[in-house]
Design a protein around this motif. Structure first.
Motif, mmCIF file in Angstrom:
data_model
loop_
_atom_site.group_PDB
_atom_site.id
_atom_site.type_symbol
_atom_site.label_atom_id
_atom_site.label_comp_id
_atom_site.label_asym_id
_atom_site.label_seq_id
_atom_site.Cartn_x
_atom_site.Cartn_y
_atom_site.Cartn_z
ATOM 1 N N UNK A 169 13.518 0.370 30.963
ATOM 2 C CA UNK A 169 12.003 0.771 30.550
ATOM 3 C C UNK A 169 11.548 1.862 31.698
ATOM 4 N N UNK A 170 11.250 3.094 31.364
ATOM 5 C CA UNK A 170 10.909 4.090 32.267
ATOM 6 C C UNK A 170 9.166 3.682 32.713
ATOM 7 N N UNK A 171 9.098 4.197 33.967
ATOM 8 C CA UNK A 171 7.882 3.965 34.524
ATOM 9 C C UNK A 171 6.829 4.671 33.393
ATOM 10 N N UNK A 172 5.697 4.008 33.442
ATOM 11 C CA UNK A 172 4.622 4.409 32.237
ATOM 12 C C UNK A 172 4.878 4.267 30.959
ATOM 13 N N UNK A 173 5.784 3.485 30.745
ATOM 14 C CA UNK A 173 6.226 3.197 29.324
ATOM 15 C C UNK A 173 5.304 2.022 28.972
ATOM 16 N N UNK A 174 4.737 1.816 27.876
ATOM 17 C CA UNK A 174 3.881 0.777 27.447
ATOM 18 C C UNK A 174 4.421 -0.537 27.294
ATOM 19 N N UNK A 175 3.776 -1.555 27.351
ATOM 20 C CA UNK A 175 4.062 -2.876 27.615
ATOM 21 C C UNK A 175 4.671 -3.323 26.030
ATOM 22 N N UNK A 176 4.333 -2.671 24.958
ATOM 23 C CA UNK A 176 4.760 -3.017 23.665
ATOM 24 C C UNK A 176 6.099 -2.349 23.550
ATOM 25 N N UNK A 177 6.302 -1.616 24.222
ATOM 26 C CA UNK A 177 7.585 -0.630 23.801
ATOM 27 C C UNK A 177 9.090 -1.440 23.667
ATOM 28 N N UNK A 178 9.054 -2.442 24.665
ATOM 29 C CA UNK A 178 10.385 -3.318 24.670
ATOM 30 C C UNK A 178 10.465 -3.855 23.154
ATOM 31 N N UNK A 179 9.422 -4.453 22.698
ATOM 32 C CA UNK A 179 9.296 -5.161 21.544
ATOM 33 C C UNK A 179 9.596 -4.206 20.388
ATOM 34 N N UNK A 180 9.090 -2.989 20.380
ATOM 35 C CA UNK A 180 9.172 -2.089 19.216
ATOM 36 C C UNK A 180 10.934 -1.684 19.362
ATOM 37 N N UNK A 181 11.317 -1.246 20.538
ATOM 38 C CA UNK A 181 12.724 -0.890 20.685
ATOM 39 C C UNK A 181 13.502 -1.951 20.210
ATOM 40 N N UNK A 182 13.344 -3.102 20.681
ATOM 41 C CA UNK A 182 14.388 -4.360 20.258
ATOM 42 C C UNK A 182 14.217 -4.547 18.571
ATOM 43 N N UNK A 183 12.916 -4.542 18.189
ATOM 44 C CA UNK A 183 12.816 -4.421 16.857
ATOM 45 C C UNK A 183 13.379 -3.552 15.810
ATOM 46 N N UNK A 215 11.360 -3.650 12.951
ATOM 47 C CA UNK A 215 10.558 -2.443 12.954
ATOM 48 C C UNK A 215 11.102 -1.374 12.117
ATOM 49 N N UNK A 216 10.609 -1.028 11.068
ATOM 50 C CA UNK A 216 11.222 -0.154 10.054
ATOM 51 C C UNK A 216 10.839 1.430 10.249
ATOM 52 N N UNK A 217 11.141 1.899 11.334
ATOM 53 C CA UNK A 217 10.794 3.290 11.682
ATOM 54 C C UNK A 217 11.909 3.942 12.277
ATOM 55 N N UNK A 218 12.386 5.201 12.334
ATOM 56 C CA UNK A 218 13.461 5.607 12.902
ATOM 57 C C UNK A 218 13.417 5.486 14.487
ATOM 58 N N UNK A 219 14.679 5.354 14.983
ATOM 59 C CA UNK A 219 14.785 4.924 16.437
ATOM 60 C C UNK A 219 15.750 3.792 16.688
ATOM 61 N N UNK A 220 16.164 3.152 15.451
ATOM 62 C CA UNK A 220 16.913 2.168 15.730
ATOM 63 C C UNK A 220 18.523 2.757 14.976
ATOM 64 N N UNK A 221 19.431 2.530 15.822
ATOM 65 C CA UNK A 221 20.657 3.226 15.527
ATOM 66 C C UNK A 221 21.888 2.256 15.418
ATOM 67 N N UNK A 222 22.497 1.865 14.423
ATOM 68 C CA UNK A 222 23.787 1.197 14.549
ATOM 69 C C UNK A 222 24.963 1.825 15.310
#
Length: 143
Positions: free
Chosen positions: A43-57, A95-102
């Motif tokens: 997680x880069x500096x200043x990346x929001x606290x919800x970003x992990x949950x979104x990326x993982x989702x 989390x059904x939005x682009x950014x999750x790639x197999x």
């Protein structure tokens, strides 16, 4: 067979570099193995606290449904009732939005998935693809 720590590390580092090279907002990157377990995360500096949950989702949803989250987004728009049910049975993890790639190997075997959050979904996805390809693997954004 699953993505290795070395491959996941390459994916994360190259994805973040792509983000810096393209002036993305601070990114969060999660790489999951084929069983949905976290292999690498930054997680880069200043990346929001919800970003992990979104990326993982994003990554977890791609693995769970067997196709990239861009396809999940398309299908969610066409069938919101089904995706409401998916949200319930996944306890909100999908989390059904682009950014999750197999992540697949050359033979088409799913090795895992990467999810990125921080900028627009399209930019997140572009960074994920760059990381996967740099690791010598195939990125799958759709079905």
């Amino acid at each position: 067979m699953s993505v290795t720590l070395a491959q996941a590390t390459t994916i994360v580092d190259v994805a973040l570099k792509k983000g810096r090279d393209t002036s993305c907002a601070p990114l969060t990157v999660a790489v999951l193995d084929a069983g949905g377990h976290l292999v690498a995360f930054k997680r880069e500096d200043r990346s929001g606290i919800l970003r992990y949950d979104i990326a993982n989702g994003k990554a977890w949803g791609a693995l769970g449904m067997g196709f990239g989250s861009r396809e999940l987004a398309d299908r969610a728009g066409k069938n919101p009732l089904f995706f409401g049910i998916l949200a319930t049975v996944s306890h909100g993890r999908l989390v059904p939005v682009p950014g999750g790639v197999l992540i697949k190997d050359e033979g088409g075997t799913v090795l895992g998935a990467v999810g990125i959050s921080g900028d627009t979904s399209d930019k997140d996805e572009t960074c994920a693809i760059a990381g996967i390809e740099a690791a010598g693997l195939m990125a799958v954004v759709g079905a």
